[in-house]
Design a protein around this motif. Sequence first.
Motif, PDB file in Angstrom:
ATOM      1  N   SER A 231       0.826  -1.205   0.000  1.00 51.26           N
ATOM      2  CA  SER A 231       0.000   0.000   0.000  1.00 51.26           C
ATOM      3  C   SER A 231       0.858   1.253   0.000  1.00 51.26           C
ATOM      4  O   SER A 231       1.996   1.243   0.472  1.00 51.26           O
ATOM      5  CB  SER A 231      -0.909   0.011   1.234  1.00 51.26           C
ATOM      6  OG  SER A 231      -1.716  -1.147   1.290  1.00 51.26           O
ATOM      7  N   THR A 232       0.296   2.344  -0.509  1.00 55.68           N
ATOM      8  CA  THR A 232       1.026   3.611  -0.524  1.00 55.68           C
ATOM      9  C   THR A 232       1.346   4.069   0.888  1.00 55.68           C
ATOM     10  O   THR A 232       2.458   4.536   1.164  1.00 55.68           O
ATOM     11  CB  THR A 232       0.194   4.694  -1.233  1.00 55.68           C
ATOM     12  OG1 THR A 232      -0.063   4.273  -2.569  1.00 55.68           O
ATOM     13  CG2 THR A 232       0.936   6.022  -1.259  1.00 55.68           C
TER      14      THR A 232
ATOM     15  N   PHE B 274      -7.494   1.455   3.201  1.00 57.14           N
ATOM     16  CA  PHE B 274      -8.536   1.203   2.210  1.00 57.14           C
ATOM     17  C   PHE B 274      -8.760  -0.287   2.004  1.00 57.14           C
ATOM     18  O   PHE B 274      -9.909  -0.744   1.886  1.00 57.14           O
ATOM     19  CB  PHE B 274      -8.210   1.870   0.870  1.00 57.14           C
ATOM     20  CG  PHE B 274      -9.280   1.634  -0.167  1.00 57.14           C
ATOM     21  CD1 PHE B 274     -10.498   2.274  -0.066  1.00 57.14           C
ATOM     22  CD2 PHE B 274      -9.080   0.753  -1.216  1.00 57.14           C
ATOM     23  CE1 PHE B 274     -11.513   2.043  -0.986  1.00 57.14           C
ATOM     24  CE2 PHE B 274     -10.078   0.506  -2.145  1.00 57.14           C
ATOM     25  CZ  PHE B 274     -11.303   1.161  -2.036  1.00 57.14           C
ATOM     26  N   THR B 275      -7.698  -1.070   1.976  1.00 59.87           N
ATOM     27  CA  THR B 275      -7.848  -2.517   1.823  1.00 59.87           C
ATOM     28  C   THR B 275      -8.690  -3.096   2.946  1.00 59.87           C
ATOM     29  O   THR B 275      -9.557  -3.948   2.720  1.00 59.87           O
ATOM     30  CB  THR B 275      -6.473  -3.208   1.794  1.00 59.87           C
ATOM     31  OG1 THR B 275      -5.777  -2.826   0.599  1.00 59.87           O
ATOM     32  CG2 THR B 275      -6.618  -4.725   1.797  1.00 59.87           C
TER      33      THR B 275
ATOM     34  N   ARG C  37      -4.027  -1.273  -4.612  1.00 58.41           N
ATOM     35  CA  ARG C  37      -2.997  -0.731  -3.734  1.00 58.41           C
ATOM     36  C   ARG C  37      -1.953   0.042  -4.528  1.00 58.41           C
ATOM     37  O   ARG C  37      -1.687  -0.274  -5.681  1.00 58.41           O
ATOM     38  CB  ARG C  37      -2.320  -1.870  -2.938  1.00 58.41           C
ATOM     39  CG  ARG C  37      -3.276  -2.538  -1.977  1.00 58.41           C
ATOM     40  CD  ARG C  37      -2.642  -3.724  -1.250  1.00 58.41           C
ATOM     41  NE  ARG C  37      -3.732  -4.596  -0.785  1.00 58.41           N
ATOM     42  CZ  ARG C  37      -3.713  -5.903  -0.815  1.00 58.41           C
ATOM     43  NH1 ARG C  37      -2.647  -6.542  -1.268  1.00 58.41           N
ATOM     44  NH2 ARG C  37      -4.755  -6.589  -0.393  1.00 58.41           N
ATOM     45  N   ASN C  38      -1.374   1.034  -3.903  1.00 55.62           N
ATOM     46  CA  ASN C  38      -0.347   1.892  -4.471  1.00 55.62           C
ATOM     47  C   ASN C  38      -0.961   2.992  -5.339  1.00 55.62           C
ATOM     48  O   ASN C  38      -1.877   2.759  -6.133  1.00 55.62           O
ATOM     49  CB  ASN C  38       0.672   1.107  -5.302  1.00 55.62           C
ATOM     50  CG  ASN C  38       2.012   1.814  -5.371  1.00 55.62           C
ATOM     51  OD1 ASN C  38       2.293   2.509  -6.338  1.00 55.62           O
ATOM     52  ND2 ASN C  38       2.817   1.676  -4.344  1.00 55.62           N
TER      53      ASN C  38
ATOM     54  N   PHE D 141       4.205   3.667  -8.759  1.00 61.25           N
ATOM     55  CA  PHE D 141       4.535   5.082  -8.592  1.00 61.25           C
ATOM     56  C   PHE D 141       5.038   5.417  -7.192  1.00 61.25           C
ATOM     57  O   PHE D 141       5.754   6.410  -7.013  1.00 61.25           O
ATOM     58  CB  PHE D 141       3.301   5.946  -8.896  1.00 61.25           C
ATOM     59  CG  PHE D 141       2.867   5.896 -10.330  1.00 61.25           C
ATOM     60  CD1 PHE D 141       3.401   6.773 -11.263  1.00 61.25           C
ATOM     61  CD2 PHE D 141       1.939   4.966 -10.754  1.00 61.25           C
ATOM     62  CE1 PHE D 141       3.005   6.737 -12.579  1.00 61.25           C
ATOM     63  CE2 PHE D 141       1.532   4.913 -12.083  1.00 61.25           C
ATOM     64  CZ  PHE D 141       2.068   5.800 -13.003  1.00 61.25           C
ATOM     65  N   ARG D 142       4.627   4.616  -6.189  1.00 61.15           N
ATOM     66  CA  ARG D 142       5.038   4.874  -4.805  1.00 61.15           C
ATOM     67  C   ARG D 142       5.484   3.559  -4.172  1.00 61.15           C
ATOM     68  O   ARG D 142       4.821   3.020  -3.296  1.00 61.15           O
ATOM     69  CB  ARG D 142       3.882   5.487  -4.011  1.00 61.15           C
ATOM     70  CG  ARG D 142       3.560   6.929  -4.296  1.00 61.15           C
ATOM     71  CD  ARG D 142       4.526   7.894  -3.615  1.00 61.15           C
ATOM     72  NE  ARG D 142       4.563   7.730  -2.166  1.00 61.15           N
ATOM     73  CZ  ARG D 142       3.694   8.270  -1.316  1.00 61.15           C
ATOM     74  NH1 ARG D 142       2.698   9.021  -1.777  1.00 61.15           N
ATOM     75  NH2 ARG D 142       3.810   8.076  -0.019  1.00 61.15           N
ATOM     76  N   ASP D 143       6.617   3.051  -4.603  1.00 64.24           N
ATOM     77  CA  ASP D 143       7.116   1.783  -4.079  1.00 64.24           C
ATOM     78  C   ASP D 143       7.831   2.004  -2.752  1.00 64.24           C
ATOM     79  O   ASP D 143       8.534   3.000  -2.574  1.00 64.24           O
ATOM     80  CB  ASP D 143       8.075   1.141  -5.087  1.00 64.24           C
ATOM     81  CG  ASP D 143       8.501  -0.237  -4.659  1.00 64.24           C
ATOM     82  OD1 ASP D 143       7.710  -1.178  -4.838  1.00 64.24           O
ATOM     83  OD2 ASP D 143       9.616  -0.370  -4.127  1.00 64.24           O
ATOM     84  N   LYS D 144       7.656   1.052  -1.811  1.00 62.83           N
ATOM     85  CA  LYS D 144       8.242   1.195  -0.478  1.00 62.83           C
ATOM     86  C   LYS D 144       9.370   0.208  -0.210  1.00 62.83           C
ATOM     87  O   LYS D 144       9.705  -0.056   0.947  1.00 62.83           O
ATOM     88  CB  LYS D 144       7.157   1.062   0.594  1.00 62.83           C
ATOM     89  CG  LYS D 144       6.143   2.189   0.573  1.00 62.83           C
ATOM     90  CD  LYS D 144       5.318   2.256   1.855  1.00 62.83           C
ATOM     91  CE  LYS D 144       4.372   1.127   2.005  1.00 62.83           C
ATOM     92  NZ  LYS D 144       3.374   1.327   3.083  1.00 62.83           N
TER      93      LYS D 144
END
Length: 338
Positions: free
Chosen positions: A29-30, A35-36, A75-76, A159-162
């Motif tokens: 997730s971002t 939300f999930t 997600r993401n 776009f927003r990988d952790k």
Amino acid sequence: MKRAMSSESTYKQKAFLIQHRDETICKQSTSGGAFTAIAKQIISNGGVVFGVTMDDRFDVKHIMVDSIEGLEQFRNSKYVQSNVGESYRAVKKELEKDRLVCFSGTPCQIRGLKAFLSEDYENLLLVDVVCRAVPSPGIWHKYVDEILSTKGELEKVRFRDKDLGYQYSTMKVVYSDHISRDGIETDPWLRMFFSGTIIRPSCTECKFRARERQSDITMWDCLNLHDFNTTLDQKKGTTRVLVHSSKGEKYINKVLNDVECVEISPESAVKNVQEFVVSPKRSAYSKSFFDEAEKDGLEVALNKYFKNDWKRYLKKSFRMFLNKYDLDLYVKRLIRHR
């Protein structure tokens, strides 16, 4: 299950910090996976969820899912305007079957859905995000075709990988034989977006920026978690949640077995969050950039306006060093409180 349109103006907003207990969901997730958790509740009770995915052609669009497994594709963040397509009609169709429906999107998409429905439905949960702006889908496809696809067989974009941590999320591009990863200092797409160069003109005069929303729940990042709480894990990512209705609060209560949840004051939650009320400005060279990208190709325009110099690569290296040794959190806190 419908009733006359109502804004539930008597409800007193509540705010929460949420972090999913499932490590995999939290990482995918971002932010914190809130939300999930909510969407799972909808599906577990026979409902459907509408959210944004990126398909195999790298089109960003709204789709409907009715399985918990299907939630992974929502997600993401997707830093591209999504194509709503026939989603509004599909939402109404499911609502009129008396199914639970959750629809997530930007504030303008939520407003569009409510205008389309023209009535309020008890079985509809609306979730919006704090939206900075949306980039042009046209320039995104140009970027995919003229830049990303020239570097190998393209498989996935995040776009927003952790992978490098929540504090230094990067744009991750997965090819068949290698992975490319860059942060906001050097990634061309992130630089174009956050500079305001490729955002939609309508975003600069957004009519839907306000603390009071058309949705039941608003979600966004919490990069400054330690300003609110010291017990949650800062490295995992945390979702900041503002609840606008008793319906929204009901679903927050339903997910408490799946998440860590800390209540905070709504005033502190939205403090200094400019995206709630202030529209971004387009860069001074936005029109020139689009004109030259169309005329000479995107690579030429990128080399002119967004060429990376040694200072940017040095900044990237410094941030990766701080992230590697868990120093980034302390540096950010020092900067915020100096």
